[in-house]
Scaffold this motif. Structure first.
Motif, PDB file in Angstrom:
ATOM      1  N   THR A 359       0.830  -1.204   0.000  1.00 44.79           N
ATOM      2  CA  THR A 359       0.000   0.000   0.000  1.00 44.79           C
ATOM      3  C   THR A 359       0.868   1.258   0.000  1.00 44.79           C
ATOM      4  O   THR A 359       0.577   2.237  -0.692  1.00 44.79           O
ATOM      5  N   SER A 523      -5.214  -1.648   3.212  1.00 46.24           N
ATOM      6  CA  SER A 523      -3.857  -1.094   3.357  1.00 46.24           C
ATOM      7  C   SER A 523      -2.964  -2.006   4.183  1.00 46.24           C
ATOM      8  O   SER A 523      -2.185  -1.538   5.009  1.00 46.24           O
ATOM      9  N   LYS A 555      -5.358   1.229  -1.437  1.00 47.00           N
ATOM     10  CA  LYS A 555      -5.479   0.425  -0.224  1.00 47.00           C
ATOM     11  C   LYS A 555      -5.480  -1.071  -0.476  1.00 47.00           C
ATOM     12  O   LYS A 555      -5.477  -1.852   0.467  1.00 47.00           O
ATOM     13  N   GLY A 556      -5.542  -1.468  -1.734  1.00 47.22           N
ATOM     14  CA  GLY A 556      -5.660  -2.902  -2.027  1.00 47.22           C
ATOM     15  C   GLY A 556      -7.117  -3.300  -2.003  1.00 47.22           C
ATOM     16  O   GLY A 556      -7.691  -3.724  -2.989  1.00 47.22           O
TER      17      GLY A 556
END
Ligand code: 6R9
Length: 649
Positions: A359, A523, A555-556
């Motif tokens: 992140t 994240s 943040k993924g």
């Protein structure tokens, strides 16, 4: 796998490594064929007070899961991290601390740290904190956090570090669960130029009637900001240190006595108090820190995690200090005051090894080359990644832009539960494939099972399990061994279930595909959907809630929550904002949803189970592949959800 995405070990790396390919293969073989022999030898890297005779006594049998390593030996973790280094490297930096404000930094030698820890350990004893007592640590990223943790270890108290970003509610829950006796905090934390009112949060948490186990609050002065003071309870860290003696004999601890509890999110219910013990944990983090990062004496190691997470415990504190390393601790955030901060810190302190999360890498990558503008970066030798799968695009950017195409990347897969790294390249031994955590560490036997629990051979994809114990493994959930067994050993009998999915390729490399349970990764931080939902339904207007993860560039994963309201309540933008604030208050900023979608009702099976599969698809606008919806109690719900989603986007 195409040839161009394979990165062989570079000759310069191979020439200097501690572990080349042949050594890895031979040692790995030995470690799994004869774990007793392998770990007996590895355990010599730490100092024992009384040597152990037994090495591995472990059972994954779900009727009596029992994990013990080196059980009859005794030792002290703080003596291993401090006292034994004094003679050889007393004047070497143990911690380089870099403040949130770029003008602030401190160097703490092993001798300084030993003295501070000894004093604070005496202070703890003075407050009647002893072996087996639980101490909650709710601190900024300042050296006193490390002092507090090591002082607990010195007197045999169990620390429970709670991340400073958690709310008073979340803090109270963690205090209550472990019946903690003392809280150590600071007036305020500083992150990215902002102040976070830690002491006020503690005050609020302690208004909760069930937190009466807390006898005292020790307060470190960080900002000097204004705080309330309760003289019958609050103690100033500086006052205690001023009068504390600097000689403190470390407590002789059994190998299997608890070292710490760390709360982590699971797929059900409230956070679990993951319990780690003394010797196995220390041996494992010291060994992985040395081998995975190919660490050599004198190097500066920077792990950007917060001590509130397991990565901070194992690779800011215990692993590096057990090895006599210099560990860098950074108070702030990677993009403050601007995106060049990480590169500036690397140059300022001549960092050799950088260990960070995808992140953070993506946040830097979003600024292109600006993140390394004007930076030299020549001190760097090795890069690491942890916390979530690293997408190949971010891998390449990290490799080329930060690592100048010189530095290998170790993509390390592990969990709070595993204590240390389980799957990772070794820089001198492993050809890299961007996005793959590659091969198991010594003594680690991963497996892939299908949903029925059949072990799959060769190239395969399925659920990631570990087939036998390793010394750093969690021993239990604090005071709830049954839940430990149910969570990790019931899904696939006789195996430790990780909760992750994985693929194994033709070279035996592992590719982690993400969680297969209801745990989100925001994240790099774990968040259970159940926790978010129970926070939501605690709001008086909410009837039901279902949280799912959606892909998020930085943040993924982001949090998407479907909410149905009580009869008579009406959805509105204000209510949506109010609910976001509510979650922030209940759990903390990391749990705040990206999107709240109001729904008249949620899609459920006839037995009343929410069909998350459908909710996940709708949240990403993928209406075409919802699959079979005929098993729903009321299939018409789906059309409503799709329409509302369309209106929202
Ligand atoms: C150390 C830590 C654990 C979960 C884990 C997995 C994900 C961590 C990863 C990774 C892919 C990696 N995870 N490292 N996924 N590649 N290199 O992060 O512990 O906070 O307990 O999270 O994180 O899903 O199960 P923790």
């Amino acid at each position: 796998m195409s040839a161009e995405s394979l990165y062989p070990v570079q000759p310069e790396v191979a020439a200097h490594t501690l572990t080349d390919e042949a050594t890895y293969k031979a040692l790995y073989q030995q470690s799994v064929v004869n774990p007793d022999g392998f770990w007996r030898e590895q355990a010599e890297r730490i100092d024992w007070i009384k040597p152990f005779t037994r090495v591995k006594q472990t059972s994954f049998d779900d009727h009596h899961v029992d994990i013990k390593w080196f059980a009859d030996g005794t030792l002290n973790v703080s003596a291993n991290c401090l006292d034994r280094h004094l003679e050889e490297r007393g004047d070497q930096a143990a911690i380089i601390w870099e403040g949130d404000d770029p003008s602030e930094h401190k160097v703490i030698t092993y001798r300084d740290l030993h003295e501070q820890v000894s004093k604070f350990a005496n202070a703890l004893r003075g407050q009647d904190v002893h072996r087996g007592d639980v101490v909650t640590i709710y601190m900024p990223m300042i050296p006193e956090a490390a002092v507090a943790m090591l002082a607990c270890a010195r007197v045999g108290a169990i620390h429970s570090v709670v991340f400073g970003g958690f709310s008073p509610e979340a803090l109270a829950g963690r205090i209550i669960d472990c019946n903690s006796k003392l809280v150590i905090t600071a007036d305020e934390a500083l992150r990215g130029g902002k102040r976070i009112p830690l002491k006020a949060n503690v005050d609020q948490a302690l208004t909760h009637p069930e937190t009466r186990s807390i006898q005292n609050v020790i307060v470190v002065k960080r900002t000097g900001g204004e705080i309330n003071w309760y003289p019958h309870r609050d103690l100033a860290y500086d006052d205690l240190m001023r009068v504390a003696g600097s000689v403190c004999a470390p407590k002789e601890m059994g190998a299997e006595e608890p070292l710490f509890i760390l709360y982590t999110s699971g797929s059900t219910g409230k956070p679990k108090g993951v319990l780690h013990t003394t010797a196995g944990y220390l041996v494992f983090v010291a060994l992985t820190h040395e081998k995975v990062f190919d660490y050599r004496p004198g190097e500066v190691f920077w792990c950007t995690a917060d001590v509130g997470w397991v990565t901070g415990h194992s690779y800011i504190l215990y692993g590096p200090l057990a090895n006599g390393a210099t560990t860098l601790m950074y108070e702030g955030v990677p993009n403050y005051p601007d995106v060049t901060r990480v590169a500036k810190i690397i140059d300022k302190h001549k960092v050799n090894i950088l260990y960070t999360a995808p992140t953070a890498i993506r946040a830097m990558m979003a600024q292109g080359k600006a993140a390394v503008e004007g930076a030299d970066g020549s001190s760097l030798r090795l890069l690491g990644s942890v916390g979530e799968p690293i997408n190949p695009q971010a891998w390449h950017w990290y490799y080329e832009t930060v690592g100048q195409s010189r530095c290998p990347i170790v993509d390390t897969w592990w969990q709070t539960e595993t204590g240390g790294i389980l799957i990772s390249p070794l820089p001198g031994a492993t050809a890299l494939k961007p996005g793959s955590a590659t091969r198991p560490f010594f003594g680690v036997v991963p497996g892939i099972v299908d949903n029925q629990g059949n072990l799959l051979e060769g190239v395969a994809e399925g659920n990631l399990v570990i087939l036998d114990s390793w010394p750093g493994q969690m021993r239990s959930i604090y005071r709830d061994h049954d839940r430990f067994v149910d969570t990790y050993f019931k899904a696939y009998r006789g195996m430790y279930f990780t909760g992750d999915g994985a693929r194994r390729d033709e070279d035996g490399y592992y590719w982690i595909t993400g969680r297969v349970d209801d745990v989100l990764n925001i994240s790099g931080h774990r968040m259970g959907t159940a926790e978010i939902e129970s926070a939501m339904v605690a709001h008086p207007k909410v009837a039901e809630a279902a949280a799912v993860g959606v892909p998020h560039d930085l943040k993924g994963q982001g949090i998407y929550v479907y909410v149905s309201l009580n009869t008579g309540e009406h959805s509105s933008e204000e209510l949506s904002q109010e609910l976001k604030q509510w979650v922030r208050h209940e759990i903390g900023p990391i749990a705040v949803p990206e999107v709240i979608q109001f729904a008249a009702s949620l899609p459920k099976t006839r037995s009343g189970k929410i069909m998350r599969r459908i909710l996940r698809k709708i949240a990403t606008g993928d209406y075409e592949s919802l699959g079979d919806i005929s098993t729903l109690a009321d299939p018409s719900v789906v059309q409503d959800l799709i329409e509302t989603h369309r209106d929202l986007h």
